[in-house]
Design an enzyme around this catalytic site. Structure first.
Site, mmCIF file in Angstrom:
data_model
loop_
_atom_site.group_PDB
_atom_site.id
_atom_site.type_symbol
_atom_site.label_atom_id
_atom_site.label_comp_id
_atom_site.label_asym_id
_atom_site.label_seq_id
_atom_site.Cartn_x
_atom_site.Cartn_y
_atom_site.Cartn_z
ATOM 1 C CG HIS A 15 0.829 6.478 -7.105
ATOM 2 N ND1 HIS A 15 0.629 5.252 -6.515
ATOM 3 C CD2 HIS A 15 1.426 7.244 -6.163
ATOM 4 C CE1 HIS A 15 1.097 5.286 -5.272
ATOM 5 N NE2 HIS A 15 1.576 6.489 -5.019
ATOM 6 C CD GLU A 41 5.305 6.506 -6.191
ATOM 7 O OE1 GLU A 41 6.237 7.185 -5.715
ATOM 8 O OE2 GLU A 41 4.813 5.549 -5.592
ATOM 9 C CD GLU A 42 3.844 2.902 -3.902
ATOM 10 O OE1 GLU A 42 5.047 2.971 -3.577
ATOM 11 O OE2 GLU A 42 2.950 3.536 -3.322
ATOM 12 C CG ASP A 93 1.622 2.121 -8.824
ATOM 13 O OD1 ASP A 93 1.381 3.342 -8.829
ATOM 14 O OD2 ASP A 93 2.748 1.661 -8.513
ATOM 15 C CG HIS A 132 5.251 2.053 1.212
ATOM 16 N ND1 HIS A 132 6.455 2.369 0.635
ATOM 17 C CD2 HIS A 132 4.325 2.757 0.507
ATOM 18 C CE1 HIS A 132 6.280 3.233 -0.349
ATOM 19 N NE2 HIS A 132 4.997 3.485 -0.442
ATOM 20 C CG ASP A 159 1.298 5.421 -1.111
ATOM 21 O OD1 ASP A 159 1.185 6.055 -2.161
ATOM 22 O OD2 ASP A 159 2.312 4.782 -0.808
HETATM 23 ZN ZN LIG Z 1 2.474 7.000 -3.158
#
Ligand SMILES: [Zn+2]
Length: 451
Positions: A89, A153-154, A91, A419, A122
């Site tokens: 992904h 996705e996030e 995003d 994150h 990520d």
């Molecule tokens: Zn991810």
């Protein structure tokens, strides 16, 4: 052949770094309230053009039900060869408090051999890893390749899940690599084989017609907040293990261990505070149910008065391990709460949507080829871990493409701090995983398949 792949990947690492820097500079947070949506579109177009450049013949942007764009591509393989779907992904999570970052979150910066930036691991690190693998392999590819880069996705808004259900033809594959997890530690090849599901509820307790004075009525008056606290306390035993009546809670994890010291560091457990529950960390976080109180409605401390509460509510999060039916788990939680209420207090439980756990089938030719490729690339035995959270897309893939083997891998090992502020990636993980993915694609072309 393995040496050739390896030296090509090494040779291409400066390109990978430059490309990752370009990607990280795009603030592709899929939340229009926080970041301009055109940054996401720019990232999507970049990903499309990069895969076209790497030899995928047809790549396009498809708008999904949540307004995000999925980048979807296909390059058919030679006749009779299998097809592999590569997921990632583009995003990213918002950077959060930028003051907590040691360097600018949107400028890829090297420090102590790691590359820092939002999305560096990520999942933009995985995008450049795919590109490296495909370029090292070169065209024509030995197998059919499909690619999908998700754009939300996030956010968890389900755009790609809906697209997979609506257009299964775009995702038809024999093996799906969901590349958005990581090794147990740098240099230790690891496949994530299970994900926990989810079964949330909101419980409401009512006992009185309205608030009453704690001086005049305190004692016999049935306090709804006290009732709720008593009910919630029955969801853990003295050691801190989750105990929900009717749910099994002594399952064991059979893959690699999750060392306690590492877990403490990853979770930020304060010095001197013990971990909750008995048994191994890996059992508790990957193989067993876990109950978390997400929120309680009751008077906040500031402004609270000498009053007994007539009603109180809590939102509960139940993580459901593989092998457990999330609907049955939710039923058990609802029954447990009803039985746990003191004083015949009135209890109502609202159910939220359940999500199934996931367990990969690991005895097929795809896993055999992937395991051998990872061991060859990293020079170490393959391990398996679970993941405590959910990736609903895996269940959608397994329902829509039932013949496909599904494996979760990636460059996001624990030190990446995904994150969080100061996210980073270890370039050696990108390099080794690209070698592994390229070797896997070669091996899988020649694997014995039953169908
Ligand atoms: Zn991810």
């Amino acid at each position: 052949m393995s040496d050739e792949i390896r030296s090509k990947v090494t040779e291409l690492m400066p390109t990978a770094r430059a490309e990752l820097a370009e990607l990280v500079a795009m603030r592709s947070v899929a939340d229009p309230r926080q970041f301009p949506p055109d940054e996401c579109v720019r990232a999507a177009e970049w990903v499309r053009d990069a895969f076209l450049g790497a030899g995928i013949g047809q790549v396009e942007l498809l708008e999904t039900s949540d307004g995000s764009h999925a980048v979807v591509g296909h390059q058919p393989g030679p006749d009779g060869t299998p097809t592999v779907l590569l997921y990632c992904h583009y995003d990213v999570q918002p950077p959060g408090d930028e003051k907590l970052w040691h360097t600018d979150p949107f400028t890829l910066t090297e420090r102590d051999g790691r590359w820092y930036g939002r999305g560096a691991a990520d999942c933009k690190g995985n995008i450049v890893m795919h590109l490296l693998a495909l370029r090292a392999l070169g065209t024509p590819y030995p197998v059919g390749i499909r690619i999908v880069a998700e754009g939300s996705e996030e956010m968890g808004t389900g755009g790609l899940e809906n697209l997979v259900e609506a257009r299964p033809d775009l995702f038809d594959a024999d093996m799906i690599l969901v590349v958005d997890t990581g090794n147990a530690a740098v240099g230790s090849p690891t496949v994530t084989t299970t994900l926990r599901g989810i079964a949330n509820v909101v419980v409401h307790v009512e006992t009185l017609a309205g608030e009453v004075h704690s001086g005049m009525y305190g004692g016999p008056a049935p306090d709804a907040l006290a009732a709720l606290v008593q009910m919630l306390s029955t969801l853990r035993d003295r050691d801190g293990n989750t105990v929900v009546g009717g749910l099994e809670s002594d399952q064991k994890w059979t893959g690699v261990d999750y060392p306690e010291a590492q877990f403490r560091a990853d979770a930020g457990v304060l010095d001197g505070v013990h971990l909750a529950g008995s048994g191994a960390v890996s059992d508790a976080v990957w193989a067993r149910p876990a109950l978390t109180i997400l929120g309680i409605d009751c008077p906040p401390v500031v402004g609270s008065a000498a009053a007994i509460q007539p009603r109180a509510s809590a939102r509960l999060n139940l993580r459901v391990p593989p092998g457990m039916d999330p609907q049955k788990a939710q039923d058990a939680l609802v029954a447990h709460l009803a039985n746990a209420a003191p004083w015949n207090a009135r209890v109502t439980v609202e159910r939220e949507a359940v999500g199934s756990p996931f367990r990969a089938t690991t005895d097929g030719p795809g896993y055999a080829a992937l395991g051998a490729a990872m061991e060859e690339a990293f020079g170490k035995e393959l391990g398996t871990v679970g993941q405590g959270g959910s990736i609903p897309l895996c269940n959608v893939f397994s329902a829509v493409v039932p013949k496909a083997e599904i494996a979760l891998i990636g460059v996001e090992e624990p030190r990446c701090l995904i994150h969080a502020p100061n996210e980073s990636v270890d370039p050696s993980e990108i390099e080794h995983l690209a070698v592994a993915e390229a070797l896997f694609l070669q091996r899988f072309a020649n694997a014995d398949r039953q169908d």
